[in-house]
Design a protein around this motif. Structure first.
Motif, PDB file in Angstrom:
ATOM      1  N   UNK A 124     -54.884  21.294 -34.649  1.00 46.37           N
ATOM      2  CA  UNK A 124     -53.457  21.504 -34.843  1.00 46.37           C
ATOM      3  C   UNK A 124     -53.337  23.119 -34.097  1.00 46.37           C
ATOM      4  N   UNK A 125     -52.197  23.261 -33.704  1.00 44.07           N
ATOM      5  CA  UNK A 125     -51.889  24.651 -33.182  1.00 44.07           C
ATOM      6  C   UNK A 125     -50.617  24.977 -33.315  1.00 44.07           C
ATOM      7  N   UNK A 126     -50.090  26.277 -33.202  1.00 39.83           N
ATOM      8  CA  UNK A 126     -48.733  26.610 -33.356  1.00 39.83           C
ATOM      9  C   UNK A 126     -48.644  27.727 -32.358  1.00 39.83           C
ATOM     10  N   UNK A 127     -47.589  28.187 -31.949  1.00 37.06           N
ATOM     11  CA  UNK A 127     -47.040  29.259 -30.950  1.00 37.06           C
ATOM     12  C   UNK A 127     -46.218  30.180 -31.430  1.00 37.06           C
ATOM     13  N   UNK A 128     -46.458  31.511 -31.431  1.00 34.50           N
ATOM     14  CA  UNK A 128     -45.487  32.286 -31.907  1.00 34.50           C
ATOM     15  C   UNK A 128     -44.626  32.987 -30.651  1.00 34.50           C
ATOM     16  N   UNK A 129     -43.814  32.720 -30.167  1.00 32.85           N
ATOM     17  CA  UNK A 129     -43.257  33.162 -28.982  1.00 32.85           C
ATOM     18  C   UNK A 129     -42.617  34.705 -28.960  1.00 32.85           C
ATOM     19  N   UNK A 130     -42.454  35.210 -30.035  1.00 29.51           N
ATOM     20  CA  UNK A 130     -42.027  36.687 -30.332  1.00 29.51           C
ATOM     21  C   UNK A 130     -43.337  37.531 -30.153  1.00 29.51           C
ATOM     22  N   UNK A 131     -44.421  37.051 -30.783  1.00 36.93           N
ATOM     23  CA  UNK A 131     -45.694  38.052 -30.631  1.00 36.93           C
ATOM     24  C   UNK A 131     -46.705  37.446 -29.503  1.00 36.93           C
ATOM     25  N   UNK A 132     -46.278  36.355 -29.080  1.00 36.49           N
ATOM     26  CA  UNK A 132     -47.026  35.497 -27.949  1.00 36.49           C
ATOM     27  C   UNK A 132     -48.518  35.206 -28.226  1.00 36.49           C
ATOM     28  N   UNK A 133     -48.650  34.835 -29.710  1.00 40.95           N
ATOM     29  CA  UNK A 133     -49.715  34.449 -30.077  1.00 40.95           C
ATOM     30  C   UNK A 133     -49.710  32.850 -30.589  1.00 40.95           C
ATOM     31  N   UNK A 134     -50.915  32.538 -30.015  1.00 44.77           N
ATOM     32  CA  UNK A 134     -51.331  30.854 -29.973  1.00 44.77           C
ATOM     33  C   UNK A 134     -52.518  30.850 -31.388  1.00 44.77           C
ATOM     34  N   UNK A 135     -52.112  30.023 -32.349  1.00 41.10           N
ATOM     35  CA  UNK A 135     -53.092  29.824 -33.297  1.00 41.10           C
ATOM     36  C   UNK A 135     -53.733  28.275 -33.257  1.00 41.10           C
ATOM     37  N   UNK A 136     -54.884  28.186 -33.309  1.00 45.00           N
ATOM     38  CA  UNK A 136     -55.508  26.785 -33.361  1.00 45.00           C
ATOM     39  C   UNK A 136     -56.401  26.704 -34.256  1.00 45.00           C
ATOM     40  N   UNK A 137     -56.600  25.404 -35.026  1.00 47.81           N
ATOM     41  CA  UNK A 137     -57.535  25.126 -35.719  1.00 47.81           C
ATOM     42  C   UNK A 137     -58.334  23.722 -35.365  1.00 47.81           C
ATOM     43  N   UNK A 138     -59.737  23.842 -35.372  1.00 52.12           N
ATOM     44  CA  UNK A 138     -60.561  22.824 -34.869  1.00 52.12           C
ATOM     45  C   UNK A 138     -61.346  22.058 -35.951  1.00 52.12           C
ATOM     46  N   UNK A 139     -62.147  21.093 -35.409  1.00 56.45           N
ATOM     47  CA  UNK A 139     -62.444  19.985 -36.510  1.00 56.45           C
ATOM     48  C   UNK A 139     -63.818  20.787 -37.479  1.00 56.45           C
ATOM     49  N   UNK A 140     -64.305  21.634 -36.894  1.00 64.65           N
ATOM     50  CA  UNK A 140     -65.358  22.188 -37.612  1.00 64.65           C
ATOM     51  C   UNK A 140     -64.833  23.391 -38.789  1.00 64.65           C
ATOM     52  N   UNK A 141     -63.496  23.595 -38.775  1.00 69.60           N
ATOM     53  CA  UNK A 141     -62.716  24.197 -39.818  1.00 69.60           C
ATOM     54  C   UNK A 141     -62.417  25.615 -39.189  1.00 69.60           C
ATOM     55  N   UNK A 142     -62.751  26.152 -38.035  1.00 71.39           N
ATOM     56  CA  UNK A 142     -62.711  27.208 -37.472  1.00 71.39           C
ATOM     57  C   UNK A 142     -61.111  27.476 -37.046  1.00 71.39           C
ATOM     58  N   UNK A 143     -60.745  28.476 -37.172  1.00 72.58           N
ATOM     59  CA  UNK A 143     -59.289  28.945 -36.871  1.00 72.58           C
ATOM     60  C   UNK A 143     -59.508  30.070 -35.829  1.00 72.58           C
ATOM     61  N   UNK A 144     -58.597  30.025 -34.682  1.00 71.81           N
ATOM     62  CA  UNK A 144     -58.723  30.834 -33.769  1.00 71.81           C
ATOM     63  C   UNK A 144     -57.368  31.520 -33.159  1.00 71.81           C
ATOM     64  N   UNK A 145     -57.223  32.951 -32.934  1.00 73.39           N
ATOM     65  CA  UNK A 145     -55.947  33.401 -32.623  1.00 73.39           C
ATOM     66  C   UNK A 145     -56.220  34.024 -31.013  1.00 73.39           C
ATOM     67  N   UNK A 146     -55.233  33.528 -30.245  1.00 71.71           N
ATOM     68  CA  UNK A 146     -55.097  33.889 -28.861  1.00 71.71           C
ATOM     69  C   UNK A 146     -53.873  34.708 -28.428  1.00 71.71           C
TER      70      UNK A 146
END
Length: 871
Positions: A124-146
């Motif tokens: 799953x992922x979502x992108x906030x265009x105002x802060x230019x932040x991409x958040x994603x969730x992976x199969x192992x339960x890890x969440x990363x912000x780019x």
């Protein structure tokens, strides 16, 4: 040649000199030119104002810009498209969020293709265009912000650059070093390059994350995610960097809520509001679940509703506007609706608010497949299943432009950061258009109608042109400014015109001492020489402070000062006729040096008594609604009306009866009868006002409440208010009104005055029935001159009011006028911007307002003048 004879047969005994004839013709020409010049000047002002205002209502324009077909299929189907602010390049998120591709916007040439998460595909992922932040969730339960977006840097040392970059002309752009380089108008080389930077990662130990969303707040990112087992979690991430080692430590705190998903299954959308206090879950059938997340440790379902009330369509798109307060929903029938929370009274939800359908953007040609909100305004781009793209302005419910991008459904749309470019991905490639949105916030409805803005429970008239953040929405209703202008005019005329007209009547008809008259009139006219900025300064720093400390006494003065004048007049009637005639010449001194000080002294003494009897001992707390009932306020407000009723009744019934009964009495007896009548009248007025006030209060009508059209009549006390402005502006208009009115009264032919007096009429009867009707046109002109002065006054209202654009007749509150608003905001408005042109529209409105009033006044004045000639 014989000389021309007159009609009587005699010859002229003189001839007109040529110089006199020349001067006569010259004067006629100059007067004509002056009048024509005035007309041209007024017309020129109108034309200039109109020329600035007319473009405000011009329609938006859309011009073809790019058409790219040589791009890969997965790029054409990318769910996310972002365009840089200089319209040179764009990037897409592809492969289900695993990779990003940057390309030149003109020809589609790839600048950079890079994996976002080390070639790992997020669940799953979502992108906030105002802060230019991409958040994603992976199969192992890890969440990363780019952090991913275009970065701008200037290439200062051109000597180390390739020759083709050094030779670039102004405005040209070339790809280089995985970015694009452009020569700016001042000769610099500017490079835009897509860059990725890891912000944080969190090991949640919750696998099966299906939906995720996030926002950035001042205290750190807030994220929410939904797992396969139906658990919704909302957490706050706080990152701290070790200054010695540079290591970043991320702490996550929050709460969870178990949802029952057996009936509908997993939702298709998860969104988080701008402050993180509400989460939204939505299903394709339009069902929405609103979660109250003000307390992360006590999440609760606040509300359930359907975004498609008729149930005849499916939800196909969902997105927030800038600020993440207004939620826009698109369905399979092409309908677009905007929702945000309101707080109606009696709402039973946990947070006291409910999601309300506010804006209906109409129906499109096919199902809504893509939405892209602007990052700087309330614009919204929408793509449809038939390849149509549209842009809307949500607040004004406007469809701005519409174009066909191609065949097939629109996969993604994008608005450039400056809202000057619209791009869309369709099966045939990428289409782009230059946008000129003109002034979408300015429509006849937003300027002069009620608009439902975010944060308001219902539509209203609001002026608020500036805000502290980009999330702010400018509000440009001119109605509060027009209302404030009329309010200022009303109170200044209410205080100034009666005093000026009565003073003119007194000095013209009753002031017998010519020496005093010769001194009074120049003294009053001298008042007009005071600069309005000085009056405004005195009003703000002296009068406002005094009135605030003596509010009850000031209100009492409206009763005691007129009473002192009337009592002095009645006592004067008790004098024997010889003394009455002897002391008549001193009436001015009696009024100015005796009655007026006594009235003011009584007001000072009776103020605390009035405050205790009518306002529960504290007028400020009473006005604020903290103590007491509305009887005291209604009583004061009804006193003038009751007085008018009693005066009318006395004139029709009591005075004829009393005149017959006192016809044979002495002067002293007649005077005592008049005093008794006066005292009885005061008692009747007080009783009538008190009974009416009690009845209104018993009916539940509090004068401190809100009323239609007028708002509050009495309410919270503000130091710089309409009462102070009424005093000072009334003082400012008195000289002009007095001078013209007194000249009009003095110009009445003396034979009319003498004939009336010789027929046995009293001076007062002569003034009321002969002099004033004859001078009516002049008196009306004086009032209109004062009205024009009050409508256009700037400095006094600018300095002596709170300058708040509120719509209420509360005399203890401030307001904002058209002229003061122009003076305050025009220096800060961007030239030819929306705000700038609306301020010119305010000036045009003020121009038309005064022009209309003066035209009507001239028509009425001419009618009075014709009647005066008939007398």
């Amino acid at each position: 040649m014989s000389e021309k004879k007159k009609i009587t047969g005699t010859q002229r005994r003189y001839t007109t000199k040529k110089s006199i004839k020349f001067m006569d013709v010259a004067a006629k020409v100059m007067i004509s030119l002056g009048g024509l010049g005035t007309i041209i000047a007024v017309a020129g002002v109108f034309i200039f104002l109109a020329s600035v205002v007319v473009p405000l209502f011009a329609p938006a324009e859309m011009t073809p810009a790019q058409k790219i077909s040589n791009i890969e299929d997965k790029t054409k189907q990318a769910p996310l498209l972002i365009v840089d602010e200089f319209q040179l390049s764009a990037w897409t998120l592809e492969d289900a969020g695993a990779s990003a591709r940057a390309f030149v916007l003109n020809d589609g040439e790839t600048l950079l293709r890079t994996p976002v998460f080390a070639e790992e595909t997020p669940q799953a992922w979502a992108y906030d265009s105002l802060s230019e932040t991409l958040i994603a969730a992976f199969a192992d339960g890890r969440i990363e912000l780019k952090n991913i977006g275009f970065r701008t840097r200037f290439l200062l040392d051109e000597q180390v650059l390739p020759g083709f970059l050094q030779e670039m002309e102004v405005g040209s752009a070339l790809p280089w070093d995985e970015g694009i380089v452009q020569r700016t108008p001042i000769g610099q080389l500017r490079q835009l390059k897509l860059e990725l930077e890891s912000e944080a990662h969190v090991a949640t130990e919750h696998d099966g994350i299906r939906l995720i969303s996030m926002i950035n707040t001042n205290s750190g990112p807030v994220l929410t995610y939904l797992t396969q087992d139906g658990v919704l979690r909302i957490q706050r991430m706080v990152s701290r960097r070790n200054l010695l080692t540079g290591q970043v430590t991320t702490t996550v705190t929050g709460g969870s809520l178990q949802l029952d998903l057996d009936r509908r299954g997993l939702p298709q959308w998860l969104e988080l509001s701008g402050r993180g206090d509400t989460a939204f879950l939505a299903w394709s059938d339009g069902h929405l679940l609103r979660i109250d997340s003000r307390n992360f440790n006590a999440l609760a379902v606040a509300e359930e509703l359907s975004l498609i009330p008729d149930g005849k369509a499916t939800l196909t798109s969902l997105s927030f506007l800038i600020g993440r307060t207004t939620l826009v929903a698109g369905d399979s029938q092409g309908r677009l609706n905007a929702w945000f929370r309101t707080r109606p009274e009696g709402t039973a939800t946990s947070d006291g608010s409910r999601l309300t359908l506010v804006h209906d953007l109409g129906q499109g040609p096919a199902a809504v497949t893509a939405l892209a909100p602007s990052t700087r305004s309330r614009l919204l781009a929408a793509g449809f299943a038939d390849g149509t793209v549209r842009t809307y302005h949500v607040t004004s419910d406007q469809l701005l432009v519409e174009e066909r991008a191609g065949q097939g459904a629109v996969a993604a749309v994008a608005l450039a950061p400056r809202d000057n470019l619209l791009a869309a991905l369709v099966p045939s490639g990428l289409m782009g258009w230059y946008l000129d949105n003109k002034h979408p916030t300015a429509t006849w409805h937003t300027l002069f109608g009620k608009v439902h803005y975010e944060g308001m429970n219902e539509p209203g008239y609001v002026w608020q042109s500036t805000g502290g953040t980009d999330d702010f929405e400018p509000k440009y209703s001119l109605i509060p400014l027009i209302y404030g202008t009329l309010k200022a005019t009303f109170f200044s005329m209410f205080f100034g015109v009666p005093l000026a007209l009565l003073a003119a009547v007194y000095t013209s008809e009753f002031l017998e001492d010519k020496r005093v008259k010769a001194q009074v009139k120049p003294l009053v006219e001298l008042m007009e020489s005071l600069p309005t900025v000085v009056l405004g300064f005195l009003a703000a720093l002296v009068f406002a402070v005094f009135v605030e400390g003596q509010t009850a006494s000031v209100l009492a003065a409206f009763i005691t000062v007129p009473l002192a004048f009337v009592v002095a007049a009645y006592l004067f009637l008790l004098l024997p006729i010889d003394k009455f005639v002897r002391f008549s010449r001193f009436r001015f001194y009696i009024i100015a040096l005796l009655a007026l000080p006594i009235g003011i002294l009584l007001a000072r003494q009776l103020g605390p008594v009035l405050e205790a009897l009518l306002f529960a001992g504290d007028i400020k707390a009473w006005l604020d609604g903290q103590i007491g009932t509305g009887i005291g306020g209604w009583f004061l407000l009804l006193l003038p009306l009751s007085s008018f009723v009693v005066i009318l009744f006395y004139g029709l019934k009591v005075n004829p009866w009393l005149r017959n009964r006192t016809s044979g009495m002495t002067r002293f007896g007649t005077g005592m009868a008049e005093i008794v009548k006066f005292i009885c009248g005061i008692v009747i007025v007080v009783v009538m006002s008190w009974i009416a006030a009690s009845l209104l209060t018993a009916a539940g009508i509090d004068i401190r409440g809100d009323f239609p059209f007028t708002g509050q009549i009495m309410g919270t006390y503000v130091q710089r208010n309409a009462l102070v402005v009424g005093f000072v502006m009334g003082f400012a208009i008195i000289p002009a009104v007095y001078t013209i009115a007194e000249d009009a009264l003095s110009s009445v032919p003396e034979h009319l005055r003498s004939g009336s007096l010789s027929a046995g009429a009293s001076p007062w009867q002569t003034a009321i029935r002969i002099i004033i009707p004859t001078a009516a046109s002049g008196l009306f002109s004086a009032v209109m001159l004062g009205l024009g002065r009050a409508v256009g006054e700037t400095m006094i209202v600018l300095m002596a009011t709170g300058n708040t654009p509120v719509m209420e007749m509360n005399i203890f509150n401030g307001f904002r006028t058209l002229s003061a608003n122009i003076a305050v905001e025009l220096p800060e408005a961007i030239i030819y911007g929306t705000h700038f042109r609306i301020l010119f529209l305010a000036a045009l409105t003020l121009f038309l307002l005064t022009f209309t009033i003066n035209t009507i006044a001239e028509v009425i004045r001419q009618r009075f003048r014709k009647r005066a000639f008939q007398l």
